[in-house]
Motif scaffolding. Structure first.
Motif: not given
Ligand code: SAM
Ligand code: SF4
Length: 341
Positions: A37-47
């Motif tokens: 589902c995800m990579s280990e180092h995810m960049t998530f969306l800005p709030k």
């Protein structure tokens, strides 16, 4: 005479399908990093890109007013979003009014122990918990960050709160194939339904390819039938799942093969992301932004027009096909954590 529950005409797509099921991803964040589902180092969306809980309430309420009867809350991990119980309580008011028939969620279960009672109080009667293995070490491997005992405690708490639970397990070759019989036994003993999901070609596939994960559910079924008496059940959800009854346990067993086309004609669902994009099909990129029109105007008519226009974009079916495309699929840029599966 009783007033109708909603005043507006229902949502009907260009192929005459009534859209009455909305899946809502309330966050892209998660406390696990499942390898498929995800990579280990995810960049998530800005709030600032995320819909606020009030905006989620406004959008979901608009859908309910347009005839949506079933809401499934997902993510990312829905229970890691701060103050998410406020949102569940808000949706609970639509259950109380009778406009909404069902409010459910899909969760990894890590936070379920502390939220189960509040979810039940909001009106949640059923919950899907994702769990691919009952072996603590394998669980840590597949989720990278998860702890099995927390999830098992969550399942207990949900049972205690009176909720029906369905376990969703992704079938992964050379990983949980040896546990299939044990999982069916366990689900039977714990009074849980169990559904196996075929790995889908979402997101970047390097990790998946490394694990060599694809295990067709036809093979899973053959293996299960060697030991259990399974007969096809007439239970239908309008989605990609097929259900069987397991004679020995008395529980239901599901198989989700999203890569076949045979359910598209009865598809009744659309998916809203946490940024307000509405995806019309899990396997296609057709989408429409609902956040911009919602932020541009307080007028409910503007939002209704945007939703109705979006529904006109729903395609007839999807194009996933392992045999035609190798394992690559077509929607590589979009992780499951964006549309919530
Ligand atoms: N975090 C929650 C959870 O894990 O239940 C909700 C979101 S998660 C994206 C929803 C479901 O999608 C989970 O059951 C997960 O196993 C499944 N999923 C994620 N990536 C997948 C993939 N590539 N193929 C098949 N199922 C996948
Ligand atoms: Fe998180 Fe669910 Fe994706 Fe696992 S499947 S990383 S729990 S969103």
């Amino acid at each position: 005479m009783d007033a109708p529950v909603f005043q507006n005409a229902p949502l009907i797509d260009p192929f005459a399908r009534t859209i009455d099921y909305l899946r809502v991803s309330v966050t892209d964040r998660c406390d696990f990093r499942c390898v498929y589902c995800m990579s280990e180092h995810m960049t998530f969306l800005p709030k600032r890109d995320l819909l606020t809980l009030e905006e989620l309430d406004r959008l979901c309420t608009a859908f309910v007013d347009l005839g949506v009867k079933k809401l499934r809350i997902t993510g990312g991990e829905p229970l890691v979003r701060r103050n998410i119980m406020w949102f569940f309580d808000q949706m609970g008011r639509h259950l109380a009014s009778g406009a909404l028939e069902e409010l459910t969620l899909t969760t990894n279960g890590s936070q379920l122990a502390r939220h189960a009672q509040a979810l039940a109080d909001a009106g949640v009667r059923r919950v899907n918990v994702s769990l691919d293995t009952l072996d603590p070490e394998k669980f840590a491997t597949v989720t990278r960050w998860g702890k099995l005992d927390a999830v098992l405690r969550g399942i207990e708490a949900a049972k205690k709160a009176g909720m029906a639970i369905k376990i969703n397990a992704v079938a992964i070759k050379d990983f949980n194939d040896s546990e299939i019989h044990h999982m069916i036994e366990w689900a039977g003993a714990e009074d849980l339904d169990l559904t196996f999901i075929e790995v889908m070609p979402m997101g970047e596939m390097e990790e998946q390819e490394r694990l060599g994960q694809y295990w067709p559910l036809t093979e899973v079924r053959t293996k299960i039938a060697e030991r259990w008496t399974i007969t096809e059940s007439n239970h239908k959800t309008g989605g990609p799942a097929r259900y069987f009854d397991v004679a020995e346990t008395g529980r239901r067993l599901g198989f989700i093969t999203p890569l076949t086309h045979n359910f598209c004609e009865s598809c009744n669902r659309v998916r809203l992301t946490c940024t307000g994009m509405l995806y019309l099909c899990l396997g296609q990129d057709h989408s429409a932004d609902l956040r911009a029109p919602m932020r541009a105007s307080d007028d409910p008519a503007v939002l209704e027009a945007a939703i109705r226009h979006a529904i006109t974009l729903k395609p007839k079916g999807h194009d996933f096909d392992y045999s035609r495309q190798g394992v690559k699929g077509q929607v590589k840029a979009r992780h499951m954590s964006v549309t919530g599966g």
